[in-house]
Design a protein around this motif. Structure first.
Motif, PDB file in Angstrom:
ATOM      1  N   GLU A 243       0.836  -1.195   0.000  1.00  0.00           N
ATOM      2  CA  GLU A 243       0.000   0.000   0.000  1.00  0.00           C
ATOM      3  C   GLU A 243       0.881   1.258   0.000  1.00  0.00           C
ATOM      4  O   GLU A 243       0.667   2.180  -0.785  1.00  0.00           O
ATOM      5  CB  GLU A 243      -0.920  -0.030   1.233  1.00  0.00           C
ATOM      6  N   MET A 244       1.913   1.257   0.865  1.00  0.00           N
ATOM      7  CA  MET A 244       2.800   2.424   0.944  1.00  0.00           C
ATOM      8  C   MET A 244       3.456   2.718  -0.388  1.00  0.00           C
ATOM      9  O   MET A 244       3.582   3.867  -0.786  1.00  0.00           O
ATOM     10  CB  MET A 244       3.957   2.105   1.904  1.00  0.00           C
ATOM     11  N   SER A 245       3.910   1.658  -1.059  1.00  0.00           N
ATOM     12  CA  SER A 245       4.701   1.881  -2.270  1.00  0.00           C
ATOM     13  C   SER A 245       3.842   2.491  -3.389  1.00  0.00           C
ATOM     14  O   SER A 245       4.376   3.022  -4.354  1.00  0.00           O
ATOM     15  CB  SER A 245       5.396   0.599  -2.723  1.00  0.00           C
ATOM     16  N   ARG A 246       2.523   2.475  -3.239  1.00  0.00           N
ATOM     17  CA  ARG A 246       1.664   3.143  -4.236  1.00  0.00           C
ATOM     18  C   ARG A 246       1.754   4.657  -4.123  1.00  0.00           C
ATOM     19  O   ARG A 246       1.317   5.385  -5.007  1.00  0.00           O
ATOM     20  CB  ARG A 246       0.205   2.707  -4.053  1.00  0.00           C
ATOM     21  N   TYR A 247       2.279   5.138  -2.989  1.00  0.00           N
ATOM     22  CA  TYR A 247       2.255   6.589  -2.749  1.00  0.00           C
ATOM     23  C   TYR A 247       3.632   7.238  -2.783  1.00  0.00           C
ATOM     24  O   TYR A 247       3.743   8.444  -2.680  1.00  0.00           O
ATOM     25  CB  TYR A 247       1.588   6.880  -1.391  1.00  0.00           C
ATOM     26  N   THR A 248       4.682   6.451  -2.900  1.00  0.00           N
ATOM     27  CA  THR A 248       6.026   7.056  -2.885  1.00  0.00           C
ATOM     28  C   THR A 248       6.511   7.267  -4.321  1.00  0.00           C
ATOM     29  O   THR A 248       5.878   6.811  -5.275  1.00  0.00           O
ATOM     30  CB  THR A 248       7.041   6.124  -2.192  1.00  0.00           C
ATOM     31  N   ASP A 249       7.666   7.890  -4.455  1.00  0.00           N
ATOM     32  CA  ASP A 249       8.254   8.027  -5.791  1.00  0.00           C
ATOM     33  C   ASP A 249       8.674   6.632  -6.260  1.00  0.00           C
ATOM     34  O   ASP A 249       8.892   5.729  -5.442  1.00  0.00           O
ATOM     35  CB  ASP A 249       9.450   8.986  -5.738  1.00  0.00           C
ATOM     36  N   PRO A 250       8.769   6.423  -7.581  1.00  0.00           N
ATOM     37  CA  PRO A 250       8.990   5.065  -8.103  1.00  0.00           C
ATOM     38  C   PRO A 250      10.257   4.391  -7.566  1.00  0.00           C
ATOM     39  O   PRO A 250      10.247   3.192  -7.302  1.00  0.00           O
ATOM     40  CB  PRO A 250       9.085   5.281  -9.619  1.00  0.00           C
ATOM     41  N   GLU A 251      11.342   5.167  -7.369  1.00  0.00           N
ATOM     42  CA  GLU A 251      12.606   4.559  -6.918  1.00  0.00           C
ATOM     43  C   GLU A 251      12.451   3.973  -5.505  1.00  0.00           C
ATOM     44  O   GLU A 251      12.828   2.835  -5.231  1.00  0.00           O
ATOM     45  CB  GLU A 251      13.699   5.634  -6.931  1.00  0.00           C
ATOM     46  N   LEU A 252      11.821   4.757  -4.623  1.00  0.00           N
ATOM     47  CA  LEU A 252      11.625   4.274  -3.247  1.00  0.00           C
ATOM     48  C   LEU A 252      10.621   3.114  -3.234  1.00  0.00           C
ATOM     49  O   LEU A 252      10.788   2.144  -2.493  1.00  0.00           O
ATOM     50  CB  LEU A 252      11.159   5.426  -2.336  1.00  0.00           C
ATOM     51  N   ALA A 253       9.594   3.222  -4.106  1.00  0.00           N
ATOM     52  CA  ALA A 253       8.585   2.146  -4.172  1.00  0.00           C
ATOM     53  C   ALA A 253       9.262   0.824  -4.536  1.00  0.00           C
ATOM     54  O   ALA A 253       8.989  -0.226  -3.930  1.00  0.00           O
ATOM     55  CB  ALA A 253       7.517   2.510  -5.200  1.00  0.00           C
ATOM     56  N   GLU A 254      10.179   0.875  -5.493  1.00  0.00           N
ATOM     57  CA  GLU A 254      10.866  -0.354  -5.920  1.00  0.00           C
ATOM     58  C   GLU A 254      11.710  -0.915  -4.770  1.00  0.00           C
ATOM     59  O   GLU A 254      11.735  -2.122  -4.521  1.00  0.00           O
ATOM     60  CB  GLU A 254      11.762  -0.005  -7.111  1.00  0.00           C
ATOM     61  N   HIS A 255      12.374   0.007  -4.051  1.00  0.00           N
ATOM     62  CA  HIS A 255      13.208  -0.426  -2.918  1.00  0.00           C
ATOM     63  C   HIS A 255      12.338  -1.103  -1.842  1.00  0.00           C
ATOM     64  O   HIS A 255      12.700  -2.154  -1.294  1.00  0.00           O
ATOM     65  CB  HIS A 255      13.938   0.790  -2.336  1.00  0.00           C
ATOM     66  N   LEU A 256      11.186  -0.490  -1.569  1.00  0.00           N
ATOM     67  CA  LEU A 256      10.291  -1.045  -0.540  1.00  0.00           C
ATOM     68  C   LEU A 256       9.859  -2.462  -0.917  1.00  0.00           C
ATOM     69  O   LEU A 256       9.899  -3.374  -0.094  1.00  0.00           O
ATOM     70  CB  LEU A 256       9.040  -0.160  -0.400  1.00  0.00           C
ATOM     71  N   ARG A 257       9.467  -2.608  -2.179  1.00  0.00           N
ATOM     72  CA  ARG A 257       8.978  -3.936  -2.603  1.00  0.00           C
ATOM     73  C   ARG A 257      10.114  -4.957  -2.569  1.00  0.00           C
ATOM     74  O   ARG A 257       9.936  -6.079  -2.103  1.00  0.00           O
ATOM     75  CB  ARG A 257       8.373  -3.862  -4.001  1.00  0.00           C
ATOM     76  N   ALA A 258      11.299  -4.532  -3.025  1.00  0.00           N
ATOM     77  CA  ALA A 258      12.430  -5.474  -3.109  1.00  0.00           C
ATOM     78  C   ALA A 258      12.870  -5.959  -1.728  1.00  0.00           C
ATOM     79  O   ALA A 258      13.380  -7.059  -1.593  1.00  0.00           O
ATOM     80  CB  ALA A 258      13.599  -4.812  -3.835  1.00  0.00           C
ATOM     81  N   HIS A 259      12.688  -5.105  -0.703  1.00  0.00           N
ATOM     82  CA  HIS A 259      13.225  -5.462   0.625  1.00  0.00           C
ATOM     83  C   HIS A 259      12.120  -5.742   1.644  1.00  0.00           C
ATOM     84  O   HIS A 259      12.382  -5.739   2.844  1.00  0.00           O
ATOM     85  CB  HIS A 259      14.155  -4.346   1.124  1.00  0.00           C
ATOM     86  N   ARG A 260      10.933  -6.031   1.157  1.00  0.00           N
ATOM     87  CA  ARG A 260       9.806  -6.190   2.100  1.00  0.00           C
ATOM     88  C   ARG A 260       9.977  -7.382   3.040  1.00  0.00           C
ATOM     89  O   ARG A 260       9.353  -7.433   4.096  1.00  0.00           O
ATOM     90  CB  ARG A 260       8.470  -6.294   1.365  1.00  0.00           C
ATOM     91  N   HIS A 261      10.862  -8.323   2.666  1.00  0.00           N
ATOM     92  CA  HIS A 261      11.082  -9.470   3.561  1.00  0.00           C
ATOM     93  C   HIS A 261      12.238  -9.244   4.536  1.00  0.00           C
ATOM     94  O   HIS A 261      12.577 -10.111   5.321  1.00  0.00           O
ATOM     95  CB  HIS A 261      11.330 -10.748   2.753  1.00  0.00           C
ATOM     96  N   GLU A 262      12.853  -8.058   4.456  1.00  0.00           N
ATOM     97  CA  GLU A 262      13.986  -7.778   5.362  1.00  0.00           C
ATOM     98  C   GLU A 262      13.629  -6.691   6.373  1.00  0.00           C
ATOM     99  O   GLU A 262      14.502  -6.010   6.895  1.00  0.00           O
ATOM    100  CB  GLU A 262      15.200  -7.312   4.536  1.00  0.00           C
ATOM    101  N   ILE A 263      12.355  -6.562   6.629  1.00  0.00           N
ATOM    102  CA  ILE A 263      11.898  -5.518   7.544  1.00  0.00           C
ATOM    103  C   ILE A 263      12.191  -5.897   8.996  1.00  0.00           C
ATOM    104  O   ILE A 263      12.019  -7.051   9.385  1.00  0.00           O
ATOM    105  CB  ILE A 263      10.382  -5.304   7.321  1.00  0.00           C
ATOM    106  N   SER A 264      12.676  -4.909   9.770  1.00  0.00           N
ATOM    107  CA  SER A 264      12.879  -5.184  11.197  1.00  0.00           C
ATOM    108  C   SER A 264      12.088  -4.192  12.030  1.00  0.00           C
ATOM    109  O   SER A 264      11.807  -3.076  11.595  1.00  0.00           O
ATOM    110  CB  SER A 264      14.371  -5.117  11.547  1.00  0.00           C
TER     111      SER A 264
END
Ligand SMILES: Cc1cc2nc3c(=O)[nH]c(=O)nc-3n(C[C@H](O)[C@H](O)[C@H](O)COP(=O)(O)OP(=O)(O)OC[C@H]3O[C@@H](n4cnc5c(N)ncnc54)[C@H](O)[C@@H]3O)c2cc1C
Length: 400
Positions: A243-264
């Motif tokens: 949901e968040m990545s729908r609202y950020t700039d594309p570069e950050l959105a890609e980073h969020l999706r790529a690292h969604r399993h490394e969240i702490s």
């Protein structure tokens, strides 16, 4: 030790005050329910006002891991509209600090004084005032069965939001709540971001605050008006990130999706803002979030808590030493701190509405902000408002 003062809660307010009282020769007992400071997440951004409070107390930030952003950026609807090289700004700058390390440093300093005891893993279950004015605390300590009783000639409640001391000693609470849901988590910092950045992304009902944490991770705070994304607790972290990545700039959105399993350290917070009217009573005083719970918006809570500790030290230490009227001294703490708390809480309640409102009026307000941010007049106006959040409102210096 027979303490002259008992402080409940080793957050920024309680730990700094305990260092100051003990370093001035006053026997101080500090009670903290956690055995390990890293178990209580409180946010990690210190403003110049908080950094100066530590400096006036003689606490050097170099003792703890920290990170100063080299670039600050603002985005509207996924597009950049302002970017500042922070080396052009006057230091100190807002700084991400490891709070567990900061609290450890404060209690280490206090321990060196010989007038200090910290009881970790000790939860205050109940407090009461005897007819002679002594404060009685019932506590439970990790690893011990049954409850203990502590008698305190003077009590400072610095036990944060949900304070037990407040429940017993505060009659009048003014609510300033902003109905916000806030999602916090950390993930790897983008490799492509060479320098440390602090970024604000707003628009379409969302505010995202992104920065590099003291340990070099990406700290994300996603702030939305309560209820706009349903019941967040029932969603998985992967769903939040999508949901968040729908609202950020594309570069950050890609980073969020790529690292969604490394969240702490994911964390869902219900923002609360309120202020007790009447922080002190006979032999008691509330400070920090216990007296005025701060919403994380504007990153003010740690700073105000540290500033409360300085003013409390200024009032209580000479009065304890000289045998003056402690209740009158405690009442002065509220009158010296109240105006700043009130103004900061009022100012902090405005941005969420402007930034996240979903009406055409709010969209127009955001576009206007983005346009004027580029003009000299707009920057001067922004600087005036920002100085409240950066520097505080009143002068706070250690005088003892
Ligand atoms: C997720 C989040 C992010 C935030 N981000 C920021 C930020 O970036 N910058 C900022 O300035 N502010 C931020 N804030 C607000 C800030 O954390 C608080 O305003 C600040 O920590 C208040 O300091 P304090 O010392 O008054 O209370 P706290 O930091 O809450 O400390 C209270 C202490 O009391 C202890 N305690 C509680 N009850 C008991 C009990 N019964 N017995 C014994 N011990 C007890 C707790 O374990 C805790 O250690 C954030 C808050 C949250 C929740």
């Amino acid at each position: 030790m027979d303490p002259r003062i008992v402080i409940v809660g080793a957050g920024p307010a309680g730990a700094l005050l305990a260092y100051l009282t003990s370093s001035r020769g006053i026997d101080t007992l500090l009670l903290e329910r956690q055995s390990d400071f890293s178990r209580e997440f409180r946010g990690e951004v210190l403003m110049p006002s908080g950094i100066r409070a530590l400096a006036t107390a003689g606490v050097d930030l170099e003792r703890v891991a920290h990170c100063v952003p080299e670039r600050a950026e603002a985005y509207l609807n996924g597009r950049p509209f302002a970017s500042i090289d922070t080396s052009l700004l006057e230091p100190p700058l807002p700084t991400a600090v490891s709070q567990p390390e900061l609290l450890e440093a404060l209690v280490e300093l206090a321990e060196e004084t010989g007038h200090f005891e910290l009881r970790r893993g000790t939860t205050v279950r109940a407090v009461a005032r005897s007819s002679e004015g002594t404060i009685l605390l019932r506590t439970r300590r990790v690893g011990l069965s049954g409850e203990e009783e502590i008698r305190a000639p003077y009590l400072v409640g610095a036990d944060g939001r949900g304070s037990v001391c407040r429940k017993n000693f505060a009659a009048n609470i003014k609510n300033r709540s902003t109905p916000l849901d806030i999602v916090w988590f950390k993930m790897p910092y983008p490799v492509a971001w060479k320098e440390s950045r602090a970024r604000f992304e707003m628009g379409r009902g969302h505010l995202m605050i992104v920065g590099r944490s003291a340990e070099g991770l990406l700290q994300m705070a996603w702030i939305i008006l309560k209820g706009t994304y349903g019941d967040l607790k029932s969603r998985s972290i992967e769903e939040w990130v999508d949901e968040m990545s729908r609202y950020t700039d594309p570069e950050l959105a890609e980073h969020l999706r790529a690292h969604r399993h490394e969240i702490s350290r994911p964390f869902l917070l219900n923002a609360v803002a309120d202020r007790v009217i009447g922080w002190s009573g006979r032999n008691t005083l509330l400070i920090g979030d216990a007296a005025h719970t701060m919403s994380p918006v504007g990153a003010q809570g740690i700073n105000l808590a540290l500033r409360d500790a300085i003013v409390t030290a200024n009032e209580l230490i000479p009065t304890i030493r000289n045998g003056g009227d402690l209740d009158a001294a405690a009442a002065r703490v509220e009158s010296r701190r109240g105006p700043e708390i009130d103004l900061v809480q009022r100012m902090a309640s405005i941005p969420p509405h402007v930034v996240m409102g979903r009406t055409p009026f709010h969209e127009l307000a955001r576009r206007t902000i983005a346009r004027v941010a580029d003009t000299r007049l707009g920057q001067r106006r922004a600087a005036t408002v920002m100085s409240i959040f950066l520097d505080g409102v009143t002068r706070v210096e250690l005088e003892v």
